[in-house]
Design an enzyme around this catalytic site. Structure first.
Site, PDB file in Angstrom:
ATOM      1  N   LYS A   1      95.521  -4.781  45.121  1.00 36.12           N
ATOM      2  CA  LYS A   1      94.608  -5.542  45.984  1.00 36.12           C
ATOM      3  C   LYS A   1      93.831  -6.477  45.062  1.00 36.12           C
ATOM      4  O   LYS A   1      92.732  -6.156  44.597  1.00 36.12           O
ATOM      5  CB  LYS A   1      93.685  -4.581  46.744  1.00 36.12           C
ATOM      6  CG  LYS A   1      93.010  -5.199  47.963  1.00 36.12           C
ATOM      7  CD  LYS A   1      92.362  -4.121  48.798  1.00 36.12           C
ATOM      8  CE  LYS A   1      91.538  -4.696  49.935  1.00 36.12           C
ATOM      9  NZ  LYS A   1      92.340  -5.365  50.969  1.00 36.12           N
TER      10      LYS A   1
ATOM     11  N   GLU B   1     102.903  -8.295  57.241  1.00 35.25           N
ATOM     12  CA  GLU B   1     101.535  -8.053  57.684  1.00 35.25           C
ATOM     13  C   GLU B   1     100.873  -9.374  58.016  1.00 35.25           C
ATOM     14  O   GLU B   1     101.490 -10.440  57.880  1.00 35.25           O
ATOM     15  CB  GLU B   1     100.763  -7.322  56.587  1.00 35.25           C
ATOM     16  CG  GLU B   1     100.738  -8.062  55.261  1.00 35.25           C
ATOM     17  CD  GLU B   1     100.264  -7.204  54.098  1.00 35.25           C
ATOM     18  OE1 GLU B   1      99.820  -6.068  54.333  1.00 35.25           O
ATOM     19  OE2 GLU B   1     100.340  -7.684  52.955  1.00 35.25           O
TER      20      GLU B   1
ATOM     21  N   ARG C   1      92.309   3.704  45.770  1.00 36.92           N
ATOM     22  CA  ARG C   1      93.122   2.480  45.798  1.00 36.92           C
ATOM     23  C   ARG C   1      92.577   1.447  44.812  1.00 36.92           C
ATOM     24  O   ARG C   1      93.346   0.724  44.174  1.00 36.92           O
ATOM     25  CB  ARG C   1      93.178   1.910  47.216  1.00 36.92           C
ATOM     26  CG  ARG C   1      94.220   0.798  47.360  1.00 36.92           C
ATOM     27  CD  ARG C   1      94.447   0.411  48.802  1.00 36.92           C
ATOM     28  NE  ARG C   1      93.250  -0.181  49.401  1.00 36.92           N
ATOM     29  CZ  ARG C   1      93.188  -0.616  50.655  1.00 36.92           C
ATOM     30  NH1 ARG C   1      94.251  -0.509  51.448  1.00 36.92           N
ATOM     31  NH2 ARG C   1      92.077  -1.145  51.127  1.00 36.92           N
TER      32      ARG C   1
ATOM     33  N   TYR D   1      89.703  -5.720  44.063  1.00 35.06           N
ATOM     34  CA  TYR D   1      88.546  -5.503  44.929  1.00 35.06           C
ATOM     35  C   TYR D   1      88.890  -4.507  46.024  1.00 35.06           C
ATOM     36  O   TYR D   1      90.059  -4.181  46.252  1.00 35.06           O
ATOM     37  CB  TYR D   1      88.079  -6.824  45.540  1.00 35.06           C
ATOM     38  CG  TYR D   1      88.886  -7.272  46.736  1.00 35.06           C
ATOM     39  CD1 TYR D   1      88.421  -7.083  48.032  1.00 35.06           C
ATOM     40  CD2 TYR D   1      90.130  -7.888  46.576  1.00 35.06           C
ATOM     41  CE1 TYR D   1      89.159  -7.484  49.132  1.00 35.06           C
ATOM     42  CE2 TYR D   1      90.874  -8.296  47.659  1.00 35.06           C
ATOM     43  CZ  TYR D   1      90.385  -8.092  48.942  1.00 35.06           C
ATOM     44  OH  TYR D   1      91.129  -8.479  50.026  1.00 35.06           O
TER      45      TYR D   1
END
Length: 286
Positions: free
Chosen positions: A149, A182, A50, A31
């Site tokens: 992702k 992160e 991406r 996504y």
């Protein structure tokens, strides 16, 4: 509300995905989250590149050509009467029999959702947010590449739950070696000795697009920048700290594990970069 599903726009009530969809069954899919400003999308082509990279890394062929996405996203905005909006593209492996073999799914499922942009309370930007260092470690890069992702967000969800229990806005995750990576949905920056620092890709992070934009702007302003491997101890010495992602842009951090960062208020580099992001925004809209 109008949602794009596979090959047409349908109402929210009609936007139904099969219980045999492998995105639902296994988190098998990818996504992208995007943001529009007055119907212009922030770094659209970077996001689409991406998405394609993520899909390629899991052997998923996206059935919509890249050239068609801008028109579809614009139609999603127009149908829903939106200007500044949250956009999400989801591509799952698709419907198929139960089993892990991707060949069980003849066609991917594609969804575009456009909705009003979530608004963060202004006081968060004025005062900053709190973070918690959590025990949940970031997935091993050798087990699941952070460059994907993916729809499987359980790692991040567990980290966010731990941060919620600690009364924090978000979680700071370490990798298996104990280095900073992160937060659950954002990239991490901090300032030390006047130098802007952020964990490098080597630490096992997703290369955020807003992160990339901030690094570009910092370089243009001759702000010293460093990417590397950092232990949590450096955060205790940080003069400033902030988060970046598509929806929050630049979010100051006031404290980590109840300890104040610097003065406990947004610092000068954080404030400067947030202002630069907003004043240069038109450069990054497609």
């Amino acid at each position: 509300m109008w949602i794009f599903l596979n090959d047409r726009f349908v109402t929210r009530e009609q936007a139904v995905v099969s219980v045999f969809d492998h995105g639902f069954l296994y988190g098998d899919g990818v996504y992208e989250t995007l943001r529009s400003y007055g119907r212009r999308v922030f770094m659209l082509h970077k996001h689409l590149a991406r998405l394609e990279r993520s899909a390629s890394l899991i052997g998923l062929a996206i059935p919509i050509p890249e050239k068609d996405w801008p028109e579809l996203l614009q139609e999603a905005l127009e149908r829903n009467g939106l200007e500044d909006a949250y956009l999400r593209i989801t591509v799952s492996r698709g419907e198929g029999e139960i089993g892990l073999d991707p060949m069980l799914c003849p066609r991917p499922t594609v969804v575009i959702v456009a909705k009003p942009l979530p608004q963060y309370p202004p006081h968060l930007f004025d005062r900053g947010v709190s973070l918690a260092l959590v025990s949940v470690r970031r997935n091993l890069s050798s087990a699941l590449s952070p460059q994907i992702k993916s729809l499987n967000f359980l790692n991040n969800i567990l980290a966010k739950q731990e941060a919620d229990r600690a009364g924090a806005f978000d979680a700071v995750m370490l990798n298996a070696q104990g280095f900073l990576t992160e937060c659950s949905t954002s990239n991490l920056f901090f300032v030390r000795d006047g130098r802007l620092c952020t964990p490098s890709a080597e630490a096992g992070i997703l290369d955020g697009i807003t992160r990339e934009t901030i690094l570009l702007l910092a370089g243009e302003q001759a702000i010293p920048v460093e990417q590397g491997l950092y232990t949590p101890a450096v955060l205790r010495q940080a003069e400033e700290c902030f988060l970046t992602n598509t929806t929050m842009e630049v979010m100051p951090v006031r404290e980590i594990d109840k300890f104040p960062v610097g003065s406990g208020l947004p610092g000068p580099i954080t404030t400067r970069l947030r202002s630069l992001f907003r004043t240069n925004l038109s450069r990054f809209l497609d």
